[in-house]
Design a protein around this motif. Structure first.
Motif, PDB file in Angstrom:
ATOM      1  N   LYS A  49     -12.412   2.876 -44.642  1.00 57.24           N
ATOM      2  CA  LYS A  49     -12.180   1.981 -45.938  1.00 57.24           C
ATOM      3  C   LYS A  49     -12.861   1.565 -46.560  1.00 57.24           C
ATOM      4  O   LYS A  49     -13.403   2.058 -47.296  1.00 57.24           O
ATOM      5  N   TYR A  71     -14.422   3.964 -48.246  1.00 56.88           N
ATOM      6  CA  TYR A  71     -13.836   4.382 -49.480  1.00 56.88           C
ATOM      7  C   TYR A  71     -14.560   4.890 -50.629  1.00 56.88           C
ATOM      8  O   TYR A  71     -14.311   6.334 -50.766  1.00 56.88           O
ATOM      9  N   TYR A  80      -1.135   3.107 -47.376  1.00 57.51           N
ATOM     10  CA  TYR A  80      -2.138   3.750 -47.513  1.00 57.51           C
ATOM     11  C   TYR A  80      -2.316   3.718 -48.625  1.00 57.51           C
ATOM     12  O   TYR A  80      -3.083   4.839 -49.338  1.00 57.51           O
ATOM     13  N   SER A 100      -6.360   4.779 -49.245  1.00 59.42           N
ATOM     14  CA  SER A 100      -6.504   5.876 -49.066  1.00 59.42           C
ATOM     15  C   SER A 100      -6.233   7.074 -49.705  1.00 59.42           C
ATOM     16  O   SER A 100      -6.653   8.151 -49.537  1.00 59.42           O
TER      17      SER A 100
END
Ligand SMILES: Cc1cc2nc3c(=O)[nH]c(=O)nc-3n(C[C@H](O)[C@H](O)[C@H](O)COP(=O)(O)O)c2cc1C
Length: 366
Positions: free
Chosen positions: A34, A37, A74, A77
């Motif tokens: 994370k 990202y 998520y 993500s």
């Protein structure tokens, strides 16, 4: 490079393990990345890919379908994987552990999946609370369905779904989808117009913020019932239709029949359902009002698939099985190819929606 690593190394390893275990393992491992990202950037943007759904602008027409992120764990993500939006759920009024495992199977030869998850989720109370507290700005819809509690079956489905709606109606979400088409619960696909009529009446009365409502349809629903659902969608002013869910059909599969028997019941997804779901989009496009919208879903693996859904009448699309088979570069590759096709025919996403209905056929867009 990442694509090659996924196809040649990671996928063959992942496919040796139980699909549900791998799903949970990869998604929770991905969470450790994370902090980086923003550096990963698997997205692909271009002005011609921009599109509106339910009045909001999206960076591309490719979203993630329901079932992948049932508990809204998520979102960051999914954004990092380059999706323009996701559909959380299906979420139900009460938590449910779903059907006994194993309940998810790969049909590798067909590039499909069979699942009978049975609406396992943490329940609307905890999921809506999580969404309320979260600070991200990633567009999401929430898919709600009737609780699948095998020990204590729900008598009043309208009351059950309405209670879920009341939990989410004040959230800043893109839309609420009502799942009329889950083949993996005891009650199965809702097949009654009267029930939908009463449900939509109650939902729209409770819909004080005018949240856009989408109805998720099944490719297995008869044409007459599809017409009834769209008529009801028009009567109750829904924003649109999701076409569509998994299918109970097993026709034209390459997977051998003894394996299919061993896997048992469940909804089929991926390449084998693409044609049926695309046909559903075409039928619904002809029945709906011009300002209602369609979210196309089923067997989308490439930018050409996205393009076919758009010209058949979908405003945007969603995928689930395509991500499993194509890997983390899925949205980037699909958007790249889609842009090439749009350029070839001098179109944008917005201009391409439904053009097949202006007297063209798929063969006009090779
Ligand atoms: C494992 C799995 C779980 C799913 N769970 C849900 C669900 O909870 N609610 C729902 O509306 N659709 C669910 N779906 C259906 C997908 O949202 C989608 O409609 C279907 O898989 C067709 O798209 P695809 O061919 O891209 O997978 C699920 C699909 C899979 C494969």
């Amino acid at each position: 490079m990442l694509d090659l690593v996924y196809q040649k190394i990671l996928k063959p390893i992942f496919f040796c393990f139980d699909p549900e275990f791998i799903h949970d393992f990869t998604m929770s491992s991905f969470l450790y990345l994370k902090p980086i990202y923003p550096l990963i950037n698997l997205g692909f943007s271009h002005p011609d890919l921009q599109v509106k759904l339910a009045g909001k602008s999206l960076t591309s027409p490719i979203g993630l379908a329901s079932g992948f992120d049932k508990n809204a764990l998520y979102l960051d993500s999914i954004k990092a994987l380059g999706f323009a939006f996701e559909e959380i759920g299906s979420v139900t009024r009460y938590p449910s552990i779903g059907n006994p495992k194993p309940r998810l199977f790969r049909l590798i030869e067909d590039e499909g999946l069979i699942n009978r998850m049975g609406l396992n989720n943490l329940g609307i109370e905890s999921i809506s609370q999580r969404l309320l507290m979260s600070k991200h700005n990633f567009p999401y819809g929430i898919n709600i369905a009737k609780t699948n509690n095998l020990a204590q079956p729900i008598d009043n489905e309208i009351e059950d779904i309405l209670a879920s709606f009341n939990y989410v109606k004040d959230l800043q979400c893109l839309y609420i989808a009502i799942n009329l088409s889950c083949p993996n619960t005891k009650s199965g696909i809702i097949q009654e117009g009267k029930l939908i009529n009463d449900l939509l009446k109650e939902i729209q009365q409770a819909n004080s913020n005018n949240l856009p409502i989408f109805l998720k349809l099944s490719p297995d629903t008869s044409p007459d019932l599809v017409e009834t659902f769209v008529d009801l969608g028009i009567r109750y002013n829904v924003q649109g239709y999701i076409c569509g869910n998994t299918s109970v059909s097993r026709i034209n599969l390459k997977t051998n029949s003894s394996l299919l028997t061993r896997y048992g019941n469940g909804g089929l997804s991926g390449k084998p359902i693409k044609q049926a779901n695309l046909n559903l989009v075409r039928s619904v496009y002809k029945l709906k009002l011009a300002d209602q919208e369609i979210i196309g879903c089923g067997g989308i693996f490439t930018g050409s698939d996205v393009f076919q859904y758009l010209i058949a009448g979908a405003n945007v699309v969603q995928a689930y099985t395509g991500l499993i088979y194509q890997g983390p570069m899925f949205t980037q590759k699909a958007n790249h190819k889609l842009l090439k096709l749009l350029n070839k025919y001098d179109l944008t996403v917005e201009k391409s929606i439904g053009i097949l209905h202006d007297g063209f056929s798929f063969s006009d867009f090779p």
